[in-house]
Motif scaffolding. Structure first.
Motif, PDB file in Angstrom:
ATOM      1  N   ARG A 139      -2.102  -2.929  -1.310  1.00 48.98           N
ATOM      2  CA  ARG A 139      -0.660  -2.926  -1.071  1.00 48.98           C
ATOM      3  C   ARG A 139       0.150  -3.317  -2.303  1.00 48.98           C
ATOM      4  O   ARG A 139       1.270  -2.838  -2.490  1.00 48.98           O
ATOM      5  CB  ARG A 139      -0.321  -3.864   0.092  1.00 48.98           C
ATOM      6  CG  ARG A 139      -0.867  -3.405   1.430  1.00 48.98           C
ATOM      7  CD  ARG A 139      -0.182  -4.126   2.571  1.00 48.98           C
ATOM      8  NE  ARG A 139      -0.829  -3.868   3.841  1.00 48.98           N
ATOM      9  CZ  ARG A 139      -0.692  -2.742   4.548  1.00 48.98           C
ATOM     10  NH1 ARG A 139       0.066  -1.776   4.100  1.00 48.98           N
ATOM     11  NH2 ARG A 139      -1.328  -2.602   5.709  1.00 48.98           N
ATOM     12  N   THR A 140      -0.385  -4.192  -3.128  1.00 42.06           N
ATOM     13  CA  THR A 140       0.403  -4.670  -4.262  1.00 42.06           C
ATOM     14  C   THR A 140       0.434  -3.683  -5.422  1.00 42.06           C
ATOM     15  O   THR A 140       1.163  -3.898  -6.395  1.00 42.06           O
ATOM     16  CB  THR A 140      -0.138  -6.019  -4.773  1.00 42.06           C
ATOM     17  OG1 THR A 140      -1.511  -5.878  -5.162  1.00 42.06           O
ATOM     18  CG2 THR A 140      -0.018  -7.086  -3.697  1.00 42.06           C
ATOM     19  N   ALA A 141      -0.310  -2.594  -5.325  1.00 39.83           N
ATOM     20  CA  ALA A 141      -0.304  -1.596  -6.401  1.00 39.83           C
ATOM     21  C   ALA A 141       1.094  -1.044  -6.635  1.00 39.83           C
ATOM     22  O   ALA A 141       1.444  -0.658  -7.758  1.00 39.83           O
ATOM     23  CB  ALA A 141      -1.274  -0.464  -6.074  1.00 39.83           C
ATOM     24  N   ASP A 142       1.921  -1.018  -5.587  1.00 40.23           N
ATOM     25  CA  ASP A 142       3.278  -0.479  -5.701  1.00 40.23           C
ATOM     26  C   ASP A 142       4.351  -1.561  -5.594  1.00 40.23           C
ATOM     27  O   ASP A 142       5.521  -1.252  -5.412  1.00 40.23           O
ATOM     28  CB  ASP A 142       3.513   0.572  -4.609  1.00 40.23           C
ATOM     29  CG  ASP A 142       2.600   1.775  -4.754  1.00 40.23           C
ATOM     30  OD1 ASP A 142       2.330   2.162  -5.901  1.00 40.23           O
ATOM     31  OD2 ASP A 142       2.144   2.302  -3.729  1.00 40.23           O
ATOM     32  N   MET A 143       3.949  -2.821  -5.714  1.00 44.54           N
ATOM     33  CA  MET A 143       4.899  -3.934  -5.615  1.00 44.54           C
ATOM     34  C   MET A 143       5.191  -4.539  -6.980  1.00 44.54           C
ATOM     35  O   MET A 143       4.390  -4.412  -7.911  1.00 44.54           O
ATOM     36  CB  MET A 143       4.338  -5.047  -4.717  1.00 44.54           C
ATOM     37  CG  MET A 143       4.200  -4.717  -3.264  1.00 44.54           C
ATOM     38  SD  MET A 143       3.625  -6.184  -2.337  1.00 44.54           S
ATOM     39  CE  MET A 143       3.370  -5.496  -0.725  1.00 44.54           C
ATOM     40  N   GLY A 144       6.326  -5.202  -7.076  1.00 43.94           N
ATOM     41  CA  GLY A 144       6.614  -6.011  -8.251  1.00 43.94           C
ATOM     42  C   GLY A 144       5.782  -7.284  -8.220  1.00 43.94           C
ATOM     43  O   GLY A 144       5.155  -7.619  -7.212  1.00 43.94           O
ATOM     44  N   TRP A 145       5.820  -8.043  -9.318  1.00 49.10           N
ATOM     45  CA  TRP A 145       4.978  -9.237  -9.425  1.00 49.10           C
ATOM     46  C   TRP A 145       5.313 -10.289  -8.374  1.00 49.10           C
ATOM     47  O   TRP A 145       4.432 -10.814  -7.693  1.00 49.10           O
ATOM     48  CB  TRP A 145       5.092  -9.843 -10.819  1.00 49.10           C
ATOM     49  CG  TRP A 145       4.327 -11.120 -10.965  1.00 49.10           C
ATOM     50  CD1 TRP A 145       4.830 -12.385 -11.023  1.00 49.10           C
ATOM     51  CD2 TRP A 145       2.904 -11.265 -11.010  1.00 49.10           C
ATOM     52  NE1 TRP A 145       3.822 -13.307 -11.128  1.00 49.10           N
ATOM     53  CE2 TRP A 145       2.621 -12.643 -11.120  1.00 49.10           C
ATOM     54  CE3 TRP A 145       1.842 -10.369 -10.978  1.00 49.10           C
ATOM     55  CZ2 TRP A 145       1.325 -13.137 -11.192  1.00 49.10           C
ATOM     56  CZ3 TRP A 145       0.550 -10.862 -11.055  1.00 49.10           C
ATOM     57  CH2 TRP A 145       0.305 -12.222 -11.158  1.00 49.10           C
ATOM     58  N   ILE A 146       6.600 -10.608  -8.216  1.00 52.53           N
ATOM     59  CA  ILE A 146       6.999 -11.653  -7.268  1.00 52.53           C
ATOM     60  C   ILE A 146       6.606 -11.259  -5.849  1.00 52.53           C
ATOM     61  O   ILE A 146       6.026 -12.050  -5.093  1.00 52.53           O
ATOM     62  CB  ILE A 146       8.510 -11.933  -7.338  1.00 52.53           C
ATOM     63  CG1 ILE A 146       8.894 -12.444  -8.733  1.00 52.53           C
ATOM     64  CG2 ILE A 146       8.917 -12.943  -6.264  1.00 52.53           C
ATOM     65  CD1 ILE A 146       8.205 -13.738  -9.124  1.00 52.53           C
TER      66      ILE A 146
END
Length: 257
Positions: free
Chosen positions: A213-220
Motif C-alpha cells: 500500500r505504501t508504494a503509492d503513498m508519501g513518507w508521512i
C-alpha cells in the motif's frame, strides 16, 4: 478431472494448473477454477503460504484463443481481453506470501500471474514471453505490473518485442528470484514455502500489506499507516507467543490469530 488442483500440507497451499494436454492454456473453465482456488487460499485460515505450480512440460501457454470464455474473446472481429476484477493476476488484495514454481514456457496470462507472486523460482528450462504484440494485441495487466518488478528497458524487451526470454536472462534482469535444475524445482519451492511458515503469518501479512500500500503513498502517510498496522498486529495472540518463545528459547507455535 479438475483443471486446477488445491492441496494443503503443513500450512502450504499448492495451486496447480492441470490442463497439460493444452499446455495449461487458460480457457473459461480453467480460469473459473483458478480464481476459485485463489479465493479459497485467501480465505483458508490454515493456509499461510501459497505455491503456484503446473503439470506437464509447459507452465502456461497463455490464453486459449479458441475459447471466448477464457482470458481472450473477440469483439468487432478483433481480440480484446476480458477484465477479471479481483482475480489474483489482476491485483486481488492478498497479503499471504506466494511463490511461483515455473517449468517450461510461461506465456502471456501465465507470466501475468507469476508477476503477482512474491518469489519466482524457475527451472533452467523455463522461458517467459508476452507475445501479444506479435499478433496485434496490446498487453495490459502485464504492462502495468512488469515495470514495477524490473527495470524499464528490460520490461519493454518482453512487452514490446513479443520474443521469449530465457530463464538465465530472466534471472539476470530480476524477473526470476532463483534458478534451479528442472529436477530440483518442486523441492526448491517447498523449501522456500516451509521457510516462510516459520515466521509469524499475521506479521508477514501486515508487513506485505505495508509494502504494497505504501508504494503509492508519501513518507508521512506511509509511516502513519505502518504504525497503525503495527498496533493491529501487536494485539494478536501470536505476538505474545513470539515474545514468550524468545524468552524460553524455543520455536514459536504460531496460531495465526
Amino acid at each position: 478431472m479438475s483443471l486446477v488442483t488445491y492441496e494443503l500440507d503443513d500450512h502450504v497451499a499448492t495451486i496447480t494448473l492441470n490442463r497439460p494436454e493444452a499446455g495449461n492454456a487458460i480457457n473459461g473453465a480453467l480460469r473459473e477454477e483458478l480464481n476459485a482456488a485463489w479465493d479459497r487460499f485467501r480465505d483458508d485460515e490454515d493456509a499461510w503460504v501459497g505455491v503456484l505450480a503446473s503439470t506437464g512440460r509447459v507452465f502456461c501457454a497463455g490464453a486459449d484463443l479458441k475459447d471466448g470464455e477464457g482470458a481472450v474473446g473477440t469483439f468487432g472481429g478483433t481480440f480484446w481481453e476480458k477484465p477479471t476484477i479481483n482475480s489474483f493476476e489482476s491485483g486481488m488484495e492478498l497479503f499471504k506470501p506466494t511463490i511461483a514454481a515455473v517449468q517450461g514456457p510461461c506465456i502471456g496470462y501465465g507470466l501475468t500471474g507469476i508477476l503477482f507472486c512474491d518469489f519466482v523460482i524457475a527451472s533452467t528450462e523455463a522461458s517467459f514471453a508476452f507475445p501479444e504484440v506479435s499478433i496485434g494485441v496490446p498487453t495490459i495487466v502485464g504492462a502495468i505490473r512488469l515495470p514495477q518488478r524490473i527495470r524499464w528497458a528490460d520490461a519493454m524487451e518482453l512487452l514490446l518485442t513479443g520474443r521469449p526470454m530465457t530463464a538465465e536472462r530472466a534471472k539476470e534482469v530480476g524477473l526470476v528470484w532463483k534458478l534451479v535444475e528442472p529436477a530440483d524445482l518442486a523441492a526448491a519451492a517447498r523449501e522456500c514455502a516451509h521457510t516462510l511458515t516459520r515466521a509469524a503469518p499475521l506479521a508477514q501479512r501486515a508487513t506485505k500489506e505495508v509494502a504494497w500500500r505504501t508504494a503509492d503513498m508519501g513518507w508521512i502517510e506511509s509511516v502513519r499507516f505502518g504504525e497503525v498496522m503495527r498496533k493491529v498486529a501487536g494485539a494478536t495472540e501470536d505476538v505474545a507467543e513470539g515474545i514468550t518463545a524468545w524468552r524460553e528459547k524455543r520455536r514459536p507455535d504460531w496460531k495465526a490469530r
